[in-house]
Enzyme design. Structure first.
Site, PDB file in Angstrom:
ATOM      1  N   ASP A 361      45.384  83.127  93.395  1.00 26.56           N
ATOM      2  CA  ASP A 361      44.909  81.770  93.111  1.00 26.56           C
ATOM      3  C   ASP A 361      44.289  81.714  91.718  1.00 26.56           C
ATOM      4  O   ASP A 361      44.574  82.554  90.853  1.00 26.56           O
ATOM      5  CB  ASP A 361      43.937  81.333  94.238  1.00 26.56           C
ATOM      6  CG  ASP A 361      43.940  79.844  94.475  1.00 26.56           C
ATOM      7  OD1 ASP A 361      43.333  79.129  93.661  1.00 26.56           O
ATOM      8  OD2 ASP A 361      44.547  79.375  95.462  1.00 26.56           O
ATOM      9  N   ASP A 362      43.436  80.770  91.507  1.00 28.83           N
ATOM     10  CA  ASP A 362      42.832  80.497  90.202  1.00 28.83           C
ATOM     11  C   ASP A 362      42.183  81.752  89.589  1.00 28.83           C
ATOM     12  O   ASP A 362      41.656  82.596  90.312  1.00 28.83           O
ATOM     13  CB  ASP A 362      41.754  79.423  90.433  1.00 28.83           C
ATOM     14  CG  ASP A 362      41.361  78.702  89.177  1.00 28.83           C
ATOM     15  OD1 ASP A 362      41.786  79.126  88.098  1.00 28.83           O
ATOM     16  OD2 ASP A 362      40.628  77.710  89.290  1.00 28.83           O
ATOM     17  N   ARG A 438      35.002  68.523  87.118  1.00 29.15           N
ATOM     18  CA  ARG A 438      35.245  69.972  87.216  1.00 29.15           C
ATOM     19  C   ARG A 438      35.482  70.571  85.825  1.00 29.15           C
ATOM     20  O   ARG A 438      36.370  71.401  85.644  1.00 29.15           O
ATOM     21  CB  ARG A 438      36.420  70.255  88.144  1.00 29.15           C
ATOM     22  CG  ARG A 438      36.265  71.575  88.895  1.00 29.15           C
ATOM     23  CD  ARG A 438      37.484  71.906  89.714  1.00 29.15           C
ATOM     24  NE  ARG A 438      37.236  73.056  90.561  1.00 29.15           N
ATOM     25  CZ  ARG A 438      38.090  74.069  90.705  1.00 29.15           C
ATOM     26  NH1 ARG A 438      39.243  74.057  90.092  1.00 29.15           N
ATOM     27  NH2 ARG A 438      37.801  75.065  91.506  1.00 29.15           N
ATOM     28  N   TRP A 472      50.631  74.446  93.101  1.00 30.20           N
ATOM     29  CA  TRP A 472      50.483  73.488  91.986  1.00 30.20           C
ATOM     30  C   TRP A 472      49.283  72.600  92.286  1.00 30.20           C
ATOM     31  O   TRP A 472      49.369  71.670  93.066  1.00 30.20           O
ATOM     32  CB  TRP A 472      51.758  72.662  91.873  1.00 30.20           C
ATOM     33  CG  TRP A 472      51.824  71.716  90.711  1.00 30.20           C
ATOM     34  CD1 TRP A 472      51.108  70.573  90.540  1.00 30.20           C
ATOM     35  CD2 TRP A 472      52.676  71.829  89.561  1.00 30.20           C
ATOM     36  NE1 TRP A 472      51.453  69.962  89.366  1.00 30.20           N
ATOM     37  CE2 TRP A 472      52.416  70.708  88.736  1.00 30.20           C
ATOM     38  CE3 TRP A 472      53.633  72.762  89.141  1.00 30.20           C
ATOM     39  CZ2 TRP A 472      53.086  70.495  87.539  1.00 30.20           C
ATOM     40  CZ3 TRP A 472      54.296  72.544  87.951  1.00 30.20           C
ATOM     41  CH2 TRP A 472      54.018  71.423  87.159  1.00 30.20           C
ATOM     42  N   ASP A 473      48.176  72.906  91.635  1.00 28.89           N
ATOM     43  CA  ASP A 473      46.915  72.233  91.956  1.00 28.89           C
ATOM     44  C   ASP A 473      46.677  71.052  91.019  1.00 28.89           C
ATOM     45  O   ASP A 473      47.290  70.946  89.945  1.00 28.89           O
ATOM     46  CB  ASP A 473      45.787  73.270  91.814  1.00 28.89           C
ATOM     47  CG  ASP A 473      44.594  72.979  92.713  1.00 28.89           C
ATOM     48  OD1 ASP A 473      44.499  71.852  93.227  1.00 28.89           O
ATOM     49  OD2 ASP A 473      43.749  73.879  92.869  1.00 28.89           O
ATOM     50  N   MET A 474      45.774  70.180  91.369  1.00 26.48           N
ATOM     51  CA  MET A 474      45.426  69.008  90.541  1.00 26.48           C
ATOM     52  C   MET A 474      44.052  68.558  91.021  1.00 26.48           C
ATOM     53  O   MET A 474      43.934  67.954  92.067  1.00 26.48           O
ATOM     54  CB  MET A 474      46.480  67.930  90.794  1.00 26.48           C
ATOM     55  CG  MET A 474      46.499  66.790  89.829  1.00 26.48           C
ATOM     56  SD  MET A 474      45.241  65.581  90.145  1.00 26.48           S
ATOM     57  CE  MET A 474      46.031  64.446  91.211  1.00 26.48           C
ATOM     58  N   ASN A 475      43.028  68.909  90.227  1.00 27.14           N
ATOM     59  CA  ASN A 475      41.675  68.831  90.763  1.00 27.14           C
ATOM     60  C   ASN A 475      40.798  67.694  90.268  1.00 27.14           C
ATOM     61  O   ASN A 475      39.591  67.778  90.381  1.00 27.14           O
ATOM     62  CB  ASN A 475      40.952  70.155  90.494  1.00 27.14           C
ATOM     63  CG  ASN A 475      41.335  71.193  91.526  1.00 27.14           C
ATOM     64  OD1 ASN A 475      41.141  70.989  92.715  1.00 27.14           O
ATOM     65  ND2 ASN A 475      41.909  72.286  91.089  1.00 27.14           N
ATOM     66  N   ASP A 543      40.791  71.416 101.343  1.00 27.65           N
ATOM     67  CA  ASP A 543      39.981  72.580 100.967  1.00 27.65           C
ATOM     68  C   ASP A 543      39.057  72.972 102.105  1.00 27.65           C
ATOM     69  O   ASP A 543      38.447  74.043 102.083  1.00 27.65           O
ATOM     70  CB  ASP A 543      39.123  72.254  99.742  1.00 27.65           C
ATOM     71  CG  ASP A 543      39.911  72.428  98.460  1.00 27.65           C
ATOM     72  OD1 ASP A 543      41.071  72.868  98.531  1.00 27.65           O
ATOM     73  OD2 ASP A 543      39.364  72.120  97.389  1.00 27.65           O
TER      74      ASP A 543
END
Ligand code: DGJ
Length: 735
Positions: A361-362, A438, A472-475, A543
């Site tokens: 992950d990140d 963020r 594919w994240d989008m925070n 989450d």
């Protein structure tokens, strides 16, 4: 199937169990006569005559006196002279805002085609019906396109606008679908919530006025899903009529229901008009996204089945491997705090438990050791990874697992090389300090060079190592709307242009990397919609990994989206978000409602917990095809006890899951009636907890029910598998 009736004035669009009937009046207006359970007949125009107009509007139906206010206009324009909420609104160069659309022909197409630049539901068996409307003063032409998925009992609707005149105009509102129901007294069902509480089911009685659910965030957002159903009876599971719409779109949206003064309900969905407009020069066209329309006359359960079957067959495009892998994700195990040794130790445990994919992950790129830097700099951090990504991926593959990677490509950290070289690539208003969320800004995906940068950057990483999965994240939501690449008059196009840019990026990357499974994520389920699912057949539902919270979230999400699209993980106890302690068993049962994964530090678990996880994964692999391809039956979806089951299409296998939230003293365990089985089949019912097996007939399981276990303690969960038994005749059973 499409029937043309009444000398080409009535169009009957049919699926196996539903009908939609459109009719052209003598004045050339197109009416939406009916949408509901399948009807038969060779004339339906009488419905227009049956409408009794209120006295003050009485008159002939000649052009001059015709009033649209009380008629079920198929695609009503602003102020002409239907004064209810419009499906569209255009503004012309001379400042006038009236568009008068009249019938201008139709076309039947054997094959439904892809919408340019937009995700589209496609199926070899789907037909399309195109209805042409024209305003003869401004020479504006609209094509309403209806997709008919006969076997799947579903329809789609979208709109194309063409400027055939010689002056530009702007579209300020353009709904994808608008439906007129000649009744009121309905309830609106929506999926709402917040971060960590996505997709909670709501039901609200409609009264005269307008009810809306929508977003202006640049995505659907955590607070609302682009879905609305109108129901006769609220959240009734197996009874009553449902008319549901789900927008195949990932940007700001609107779903709206209006009950008018004459007991009609108008229902529509499309791009959010607030903050939107689109300028069309002469000769230009604009395509709306597609809306999916599902009707059920057997309550929410049938609606869910129709959505799920449709999406499995026509939306979730196949990547090379059909079965989503059981994955182990590093996020809640390590957050940003890892190195090669800790990753490999975690992966080793995952492999020995039977996980099939390890997801880093990140935190693997740039100088990313917290959320405040490096988004946009998609270069591996060799120091942190103890070598290249390729080496790490190969070592993980050597353990018997595939390797997957996290990205958040739509974002940029102010503290990044990318931002330092291209500050204008971020969405922000020149001269104003942009809102950070963020610690990051959103890239301006309306710009071709930004799209190309992202395609190139992600492609480069994917091509550099054996990576078969991308998260594919989008925070963050989009604020500070402004693009330095758009003229002052076109700033309201940014939201939609952003989404078109995103779709172009995803089209290119998923096309080039067909062996990669893309999983969508937006801080959890902040962008869980069919538009994303078209490119990324799996989405991280929330989450919030607390199993008890997940009961609500997953029940809501699975109202519309199939289990195979829903990422569900077992995480640590106490849960990192809620602090709740729960047994591993209930975490496993809950995560098996969708695609099972793990997201905790396996290296720190006791040996018996590791054993239990191994058993869970082994069991899930045996049953996952039933979950991923089966029909969902909600047995208990509210209150202290929750139960659901998945049944295969041939009804020969099923998995039943049961969760009791709080333990209560001095109660007698009840019986759980099952659904969806064949009453005449005999099933072997295996209790996963005790390991005992019983033989029961389908009819007894559905009418008498399964005896529930007593089970002690809070947060108790168990499962049953059902397999058709071919050996014993029903008469031998104790069922
Ligand atoms: C938000 C996601 O939903 C999480 O699962 C995780 O990937 C973090 N972002 C990483 O920053």
């Amino acid at each position: 199937m499409i029937e043309i009736l009444e000398h080409g004035r009535t169009f009957h669009l049919k699926t196996r169990h539903t009908s939609r009937i459109l009719h052209v009046t003598e004045t050339g207006h197109v009416m939406d006569l009916y949408w509901g359970s399948r009807v038969e007949g060779d004339a339906f125009g009488y419905m227009i005559k049956d409408i009794k107009k209120a006295s003050y509007l009485c008159g002939t139906d000649g052009d001059g006196a015709f009033r649209l206010e009380q008629y079920p206009v198929l695609y009503p324009g602003w102020g002409n002279p239907d004064l209810r909420s419009p499906a569209f609104s255009f503004c012309y160069e001379d400042g006038s805002r009236i568009t008068d659309l009249r019938f201008d022909g139709y076309e039947l197409r054997q094959k439904k085609e892809k919408l340019p630049g937009l995700p589209t539901l496609l199926d070899s068996g789907a037909e399309a019906f195109r209805l042409f409307l024209r305003d003869s003063v401004k020479q504006v032409c609209l094509t309403l396109e209806f997709g008919i998925f006969e076997k799947l009992d579903a329809m789609t609707q979208s709109v194309r606008v063409e400027n055939k005149g010689d002056q530009p105009f702007t579209a300020d509102r353009l709904m994808s679908a608008c439906v007129s129901l000649m009744e009121d007294g309905l309830q609106a069902v929506t999926l709402t919530g917040a971060w960590g509480r996505e997709c909670t089911r709501n039901s609200l009685p409609l009264c005269q006025g307008i009810f809306q659910t929508g977003s202006t965030r640049g995505a659907g957002g955590h607070g609302q899903n682009p879905f609305m159903a109108l129901t006769q009876k609220g959240l009734e599971e197996r009874d009553g009529q449902i008319w549901a719409v789900n927008l195949v779109y990932s940007g700001s949206f609107l779903c709206e229901a209006e009950v008018d003064m004459h007991q009609n309900t108008r229902f529509m969905a499309g791009i959010q008009p607030e903050g939107f407009s689109w300028r069309l020069e002469p000769g230009e066209s604009f395509y709306s996204p597609e809306a999916v329309l599902i009707h059920s006359d057997r309550g929410l359960e049938e609606m869910t089945h129709r959505f799920h079957r449709l999406y499995r067959a026509c939306l979730l495009r196949s990547h090379e491997r059909r079965t989503p892998p059981v994955l182990l994700n590093s996020w809640e195990a390590a957050y940003f705090d890892f190195n090669k040794e800790t990753l490999l130790a975690l992966a080793k445990e995952g492999a020995s438990a039977g996980a099939e994919l390890f997801v880093l992950d990140d935190g693997w790129f740039g100088r990313r050791n917290g959320a405040d830097s490096s988004l946009g700099d998609w270069t591996e951090n060799r120091k942190k990874l103890g070598g290249s990504l390729k080496e790490l991926a190969e070592e993980i593959r050597g353990l018997g697992m595939e390797f997957g990677l996290w990205f958040e490509p739509e974002m940029v950290s102010p503290d990044s090389c990318l931002y330092r070289s291209h500050p204008d690539w971020a969405i922000q208003v020149p001269g104003r300090r942009p809102q950070l969320a963020r610690d990051q800004l959103v890239l301006d995906l309306s710009r071709r060079e930004v799209q190309d940068y992202i395609i190139e950057a992600v492609d480069r990483v994917l091509s550099s190592a054996p990576i078969t999965y991308v998260k594919w994240d989008m925070n963050r939501n989009i604020t500070d709307w402004y693009s330095s690449a758009l003229g002052a008059g076109c700033q309201k196009e940014l939201g939609h242009r952003y989404i078109l840019g995103l779709y172009r990026i995803l089209e290119k990357l998923t096309e080039k990397h067909r062996n990669v499974l893309f999983e969508g994520c937006a801080g959890g389920g902040g962008r869980f919609d069919p538009g994303i699912l078209y490119y990324m057949p799996q989405i991280w539902a929330s989450d919030d990994t607390d199993p008890i919270e997940r009961l609500e979230i997953q029940t809501g999400t699975a109202m519309v989206y199939p289990a195979v699209s829903m990422g569900c993980h077992v995480s640590a106890s106490p849960n990192h978000m809620t602090g709740r302690l729960s047994p591993l068993s209930v975490r496993g049962v809950t995560a098996m409602e969708g695609n099972l994964g793990y997201e905790l530090d396996l290296t720190g678990l006791a040996q018996e917990e590791k054993e239990e996880i191994r058993r869970q994964i082994h069991f899930y692999k045996e049953i996952r095809s039933i979950i991923q391809e089966g029909d969902l039956y909600r047995l208990r979806s509210a209150g202290n006890e929750r139960a659901w089951m998945y049944v295969t299409e041939n009804r020969e296998q099923a998995v039943v899951s049961y969760v009791r939230i709080l333990s209560r003293p001095n109660t007698v365990p009840g019986r759980l009636r099952l659904y969806g089985l064949d009453p005449l089949f005999t099933y072997q019912v295996q209790d996963q907890e005790s390991g005992t097996a019983l033989l029961r007939t389908g009819s007894s399981l559905m009418h008498i029910g399964l005896a529930l276990p007593k089970g002690t303690g809070d947060f108790y969960g168990t499962q049953y598998t059902l397999v058709r038994s071919w050996n014993l005749p029903c008469t031998h059973l104790c069922g």
